[in-house]
Design an enzyme around this catalytic site. Structure first.
Site, PDB file in Angstrom:
ATOM      1  CG  HIS A 162      -2.042   1.034   1.476  1.00 17.08           C
ATOM      2  ND1 HIS A 162      -1.594   2.430   1.523  1.00 17.08           N
ATOM      3  CD2 HIS A 162      -3.288   1.033   1.207  1.00 17.08           C
ATOM      4  CE1 HIS A 162      -2.928   2.940   1.687  1.00 17.08           C
ATOM      5  NE2 HIS A 162      -3.756   2.103   1.280  1.00 17.08           N
TER       6      HIS A 162
ATOM      7  CG  ASP B 124       0.483  -2.358   6.440  1.00 16.38           C
ATOM      8  OD1 ASP B 124      -0.695  -2.683   7.078  1.00 16.38           O
ATOM      9  OD2 ASP B 124       0.383  -1.810   5.219  1.00 16.38           O
TER      10      ASP B 124
ATOM     11  CD  GLN C 194      -6.796  -4.382   4.233  1.00 15.80           C
ATOM     12  OE1 GLN C 194      -7.847  -4.965   4.362  1.00 15.80           O
ATOM     13  NE2 GLN C 194      -6.997  -2.903   3.991  1.00 15.80           N
TER      14      GLN C 194
ATOM     15  CE  LYS D  35      -7.504   0.101   6.539  1.00 13.05           C
ATOM     16  NZ  LYS D  35      -8.166   0.331   5.337  1.00 13.05           N
TER      17      LYS D  35
ATOM     18  CB  CYS E  94      -3.614   3.350  -1.923  1.00 14.71           C
ATOM     19  SG  CYS E  94      -4.916   4.810  -1.523  1.00 14.71           S
TER      20      CYS E  94
END
Length: 415
Positions: free
Chosen positions: A132, A209, A212, A235, A373
């Site tokens: 991202h 990261d 997700q 999220k 993104c």
């Protein structure tokens, strides 16, 4: 397609769970809302909505400053949330959990502070081609500032990292590796444990990261032995404007503050400032108190449901959707990794993803269209963007049936 799922088929009561999310009763153009944009932001259960109301109704006060009753109660709730999140991640210490504004803010914190302390001219940082923008741009800025360079792990046609080429990138110039746990565009679950093990053989720290990942997969930072991990509250069914940086104590203690201001100091004179201990040295100014507290409520909510059960159910949704969509004429799935979670991305030959998204919206179906993104990833596949369907545990197979019918209709109209 498979994942490391160790539980029996899901027994979640989805219809009962859906009652916890009032927005799912919304109608769009006269049709019941079908929300498949969970990768962008997830909907909020009543528990979180009520916690937000309760904070401003009964608790609103600043933290770590006042001696009065409300301030003490707000501070207790704020630190209780930190402990919940530390337990959720299985962090060794509560003070290894830093409240930030979100994933982007957390990555920028590490890029600035770690870079200032450890990166010099000629050093390198490794990212991957599927990142991202939030896990690309901060490193580019840091590299430009420190006269360092970025090295990129390439991907194959399935959207998987080329691990042999990753291994070849590891040398004495590499100061940090920053990669996604799960791709926001393709759903690829990266082999992060292998990445971390290889990196540590060269004494290189790793940032994951997990924006997700944490809402789909149980995450244990001690088992992973990861050095930094970041995610966003919104999220994972919490409020917006809140995120988490987990960092090992030994790294965080060596990094200079990211921002200066109130709360992050021990003593200030006009000549010199000494900084507070972890975690406060990285939490300058008044934090987003309500969001910090209510992220703990969101963590409680999904913990009570059970992430293994959530993972299993969402895996069933992903497999079902893949089966239903892959037979549609002219549709091509982007990202066919053997290890996937939460996301199904596709293009339709000769049709711009935006047009598919608009037609689905008219049917009450919310999906994401565009480059998500991840413009470098789009460049890898030679496409302008995709239609992205991203799942949450409140989605159903009946909704996927309606999605498949909608996409079929869109293909017939647009080709």
């Amino acid at each position: 397609m498979s994942t490391d799922i160790m539980v029996a088929p899901s027994t979640l009561d989805i219809q009962q769970i859906r009652k916890d999310f009032p927005i799912l009763q919304t109608t769009v153009y006269g049709k019941p809302l079908i929300y498949f944009d969970n990768g962008a932001t997830a909907q909020k259960p009543w528990a979180v909505l009520k916690a937000i109301e309760d904070y401003y109704t009964h608790l609103n006060s600043n933290v770590h400053r006042g001696v009065h009753h409300l301030s003490q109660k707000a501070t207790d709730a704020y630190e209780a949330s930190r402990r919940k999140i530390a337990a959720f991640l299985n962090a060794r210490h509560d003070h290894e959990v830093i409240f930030t504004k979100g994933t982007t803010d957390a990555i920028n914190l590490v890029a600035y502070s770690f870079g200032k302390q450890f990166v010099k001219e000629g050093d390198t940082i490794i990212i991957s081609a599927m990142e991202h923008h939030s896990n690309i741009v901060p490193w580019q800025i840091m590299c430009e500032d420190r006269k360092a360079k970025l090295k990129v792990i390439p991907i194959n046609e399935k959207g998987e990292l080329k691990m042999d080429e990753f291994s070849a990138l590891l040398d004495k110039t590499v100061k940090l590796i920053a990669v996604a746990y799960v791709s926001n565009t393709m759903g690829t679950i990266n082999p992060v444990k292998d990445i971390i093990e290889q990196a540590h053989q060269h004494n290189i720290p790793v940032l994951l990261d997990a924006a997700q990942a944490v809402q789909h997969i149980p995450v244990d930072v001690q088992d992973l032995d990861v050095d930094f991990l970041v995610f966003s509250g919104h999220k994972i069914y919490g409020p917006t404007g809140i995120g988490i940086l987990y960092g090992k104590e030994e790294w965080l203690n060596q990094m200079p503050p990211y921002q200066g201001g109130g709360s992050m100091i021990k003593q200030v004179t006009l000549e010199k400032t000494t900084y507070h201990d972890l975690p406060f040295r990285f939490e300058a100014g008044t934090p987003n108190i309500e969001a910090c507290i209510c992220l703990g409520t969101a963590i409680d909510y999904i913990t009570n449901i059970g992430l293994p059960a959530i993972q299993q159910y969402e895996h069933e949704l992903l497999e079902y959707a893949t089966q239903k969509l892959s037979v549609i004429d002219k549709l091509r799935i982007i990202g066919t990794s053997a290890q996937k979670s939460g996301v199904l991305s596709f293009i339709v030959e000769g049709v711009h993803p935006y047009d598919v998204g608009v037609l689905l919206d008219k049917l009450g179906i919310a999906v994401r269209t565009g480059h998500h993104c991840t413009q470098p990833l789009m460049e890898c596949f030679g496409i302008p963007g995709t239609v992205r369907v991203s799942f949450a545990f409140y989605n159903t197979k009946e909704e996927i049936d309606q999605l498949a019918a909608g996409v079929t209709r869109a293909v017939a109209m647009l080709t």
